[in-house]
Design a protein around this motif. Structure first.
Motif, PDB file in Angstrom:
ATOM      1  N   ALA A   9       0.825  -1.203   0.000  1.00  4.62           N
ATOM      2  CA  ALA A   9       0.000   0.000   0.000  1.00  4.62           C
ATOM      3  C   ALA A   9       0.862   1.257   0.000  1.00  4.62           C
ATOM      4  CB  ALA A   9      -0.923  -0.009   1.212  1.00  4.62           C
ATOM      5  N   SER A  10       0.250   2.386  -0.337  1.00  5.34           N
ATOM      6  CA  SER A  10       1.001   3.637  -0.375  1.00  5.34           C
ATOM      7  C   SER A  10       0.272   4.804   0.292  1.00  5.34           C
ATOM      8  CB  SER A  10       1.331   4.018  -1.822  1.00  5.34           C
ATOM      9  OG  SER A  10       0.129   4.215  -2.574  1.00  5.34           O
ATOM     10  N   LYS A  11      -1.069   4.735   0.425  1.00  9.15           N
ATOM     11  CA  LYS A  11      -1.832   5.847   0.982  1.00  9.15           C
ATOM     12  C   LYS A  11      -2.730   5.351   2.116  1.00  9.15           C
ATOM     13  CE  LYS A  11      -1.949   8.549  -3.311  1.00  9.15           C
ATOM     14  NZ  LYS A  11      -2.819   9.252  -4.287  1.00  9.15           N
ATOM     15  N   ALA A  12      -2.507   5.896   3.306  1.00  8.03           N
ATOM     16  CA  ALA A  12      -3.227   5.422   4.489  1.00  8.03           C
ATOM     17  C   ALA A  12      -4.163   6.474   5.047  1.00  8.03           C
ATOM     18  CB  ALA A  12      -2.237   5.002   5.566  1.00  8.03           C
ATOM     19  N   VAL A  13      -5.262   5.982   5.635  1.00  7.77           N
ATOM     20  CA  VAL A  13      -6.068   6.796   6.533  1.00  7.77           C
ATOM     21  C   VAL A  13      -5.899   6.204   7.924  1.00  7.77           C
ATOM     22  CG1 VAL A  13      -7.736   7.581   4.823  1.00  7.77           C
ATOM     23  CG2 VAL A  13      -8.137   5.412   6.010  1.00  7.77           C
ATOM     24  N   ALA A  14      -5.847   7.073   8.938  1.00  7.21           N
ATOM     25  CA  ALA A  14      -5.685   6.641  10.322  1.00  7.21           C
ATOM     26  C   ALA A  14      -6.953   6.982  11.090  1.00  7.21           C
ATOM     27  CB  ALA A  14      -4.481   7.313  10.960  1.00  7.21           C
ATOM     28  N   LEU A  15      -7.431   6.029  11.899  1.00  4.61           N
ATOM     29  CA  LEU A  15      -8.749   6.159  12.520  1.00  4.61           C
ATOM     30  C   LEU A  15      -8.676   6.047  14.042  1.00  4.61           C
ATOM     31  CD1 LEU A  15     -10.748   3.709  10.199  1.00  4.61           C
ATOM     32  CD2 LEU A  15     -10.109   6.092   9.749  1.00  4.61           C
TER      33      LEU A  15
END
Length: 387
Positions: A131-137
């Motif tokens: 993966a290359s683009k993360a969202v953090a929750l």
């Protein structure tokens, strides 16, 4: 005494009863060897804090003076401070670092962890996923979850240049339970071309997100990192919903069936019977430290002697190889982002398994992946066992 959460558990998971199973199973094992100094180990009382009565139950234990030590597994533990101040050794499910920090009569199963240290575990899982683009929750109502979301987002960016990854957005104010759903957020992830979810949520929240990803036709485009979904029954019921996702147990994963510590655990937990879950292993780990501490304190042990024996003599306790090495001469105090070494673990380590077909699968030869604590540069982790 065992003090934990049964009624009013907002997660709906097995906490107190499963934790109790682990403690009693380890006591069964030790009693089969003759107990400790010829004395049998027993659980004298079990108290349900009902989510909101933890401090009241802790004060009852202190006033009654019937229990030598306390074992604890709950979500809201304001009574830990009272137990510590009363000199009651308290072995606990160590998910609340602030409540354990700087309290030398408390023994969380993880040691006292750093809430905002830039760890390498999540960036590494992101690289495994390609993966290359993360969202953090994170949940807005929980300071720990909120801090966690911002920290994992920062960690991904800290190692971003080395791994070709970035955090595209941090959501640190999600409502607990996600009662209103996450349709707008998932739509935004699609627009952002996110392909990784770095989560600080509970297992129910992760299921809600996965179901919405399916509804919007994006589930196969994104990998999720689960901090709290190591629950075999829950994952089996979900079928293929979590296929390809990662989860990080806080001990040697059960799937390492050749590990001697796992084999001993399975033997005695099966023989004891009762409800089992992740918290069963936490109970086993806590009980192991307690027994080892009593043995180290000697036959004339008392509370103060038990605490002193652990706090001065246990510099790499692994609970029979099942947990990370804990140095109780240092790890009662939380390390910091600026100084992760002085009070931190000797190495930065984590375990990881992958979900596939409603089950967990190992993806490493050894149960732990470790980096040097005193060198924060990016490098590949070393597979490690602490048997």
């Amino acid at each position: 005494a065992v003090l934990g959460l049964r009624e009013n558990n907002p997660l709906g998971t097995c906490i107190l009863d499963c934790y109790l199973t682990g403690i009693e199973a380890y006591f069964d094992y030790q009693n089969s060897l003759g107990g400790v100094f010829g004395r049998q180990l027993v659980v004298g009382e079990v108290l349900d804090d009902e989510l909101s009565q933890h401090q009241a139950r802790a004060l009852e234990i202190i006033a009654n003076e019937d229990s030598f030590v306390v074992f604890g597994a709950t979500l809201l533990p304001p009574g830990y401070g009272d137990l510590n101040d009363a000199g009651v050794p308290t072995f606990n499910w160590g998910i609340q670092a602030p409540e354990n920090n700087g309290r030398f009569n408390l023994f969380p199963h993880l040691g006292v962890s750093c809430g905002d240290c830039l760890g390498r575990a999540v960036p590494y899982q992101m690289s495994l996923a390609g993966a290359s683009k993360a969202v953090a929750l994170g949940y807005g109502i929980s300071p720990e979850s909120k801090t966690c979301a911002n920290t994992v987002g920062a960690a991904i960016d800290f190692y971003g240049a080395d791994l070709g990854i970035e955090t595209v957005k941090v959501y640190d104010d999600l409502p607990f339970g996600l009662g209103g759903g996450v349709a707008p957020q998932v739509t935004e992830w699609i627009d952002l071309e996110a392909d990784f979810v770095a989560s600080c949520l509970d297992l129910n929240g992760m299921k809600t997100i996965a179901e919405e990803l399916v509804r919007q036709g994006y589930r196969d485009q994104i990998t999720m990192q689960h901090p709290n979904t190591y629950d075999a029954g829950f994952v089996a019921e979900a079928g293929d919903l979590f296929d390809g996702d990662f989860v990080s147990p806080q001990f040697v994963p059960f799937e390492f069936t050749d590990d001697p510590g796992i084999q001993l655990y399975n033997q005695w937990v099966d023989q004891h019977g009762g409800q089992t879950a992740e918290q069963t292993m936490v109970g086993w780990l806590n009980a192991t430290l307690f027994v080892d501490g009593v043995i180290a304190a000697g036959p004339e042990f008392d509370r103060a002697g038990l605490v002193e024996a652990i706090n001065t003599g246990f510099t790499a306790h692994t609970a029979g190889g099942l947990g990370l090495p804990l140095d109780w001469t240092r790890q009662h105090v939380a390390p910091t982002r600026e100084d992760p070494v002085t009070n931190g673990a000797a190495q930065e380590c984590f375990s990881v398994v992958q979900m596939q077909g409603g089950a967990f699968q190992t993806i490493t030869e050894q149960p732990w992946l470790c980096w040097p604590q005193d060198d924060r540069s990016w490098q590949q982790p070393v597979e490690t066992s602490f048997d």
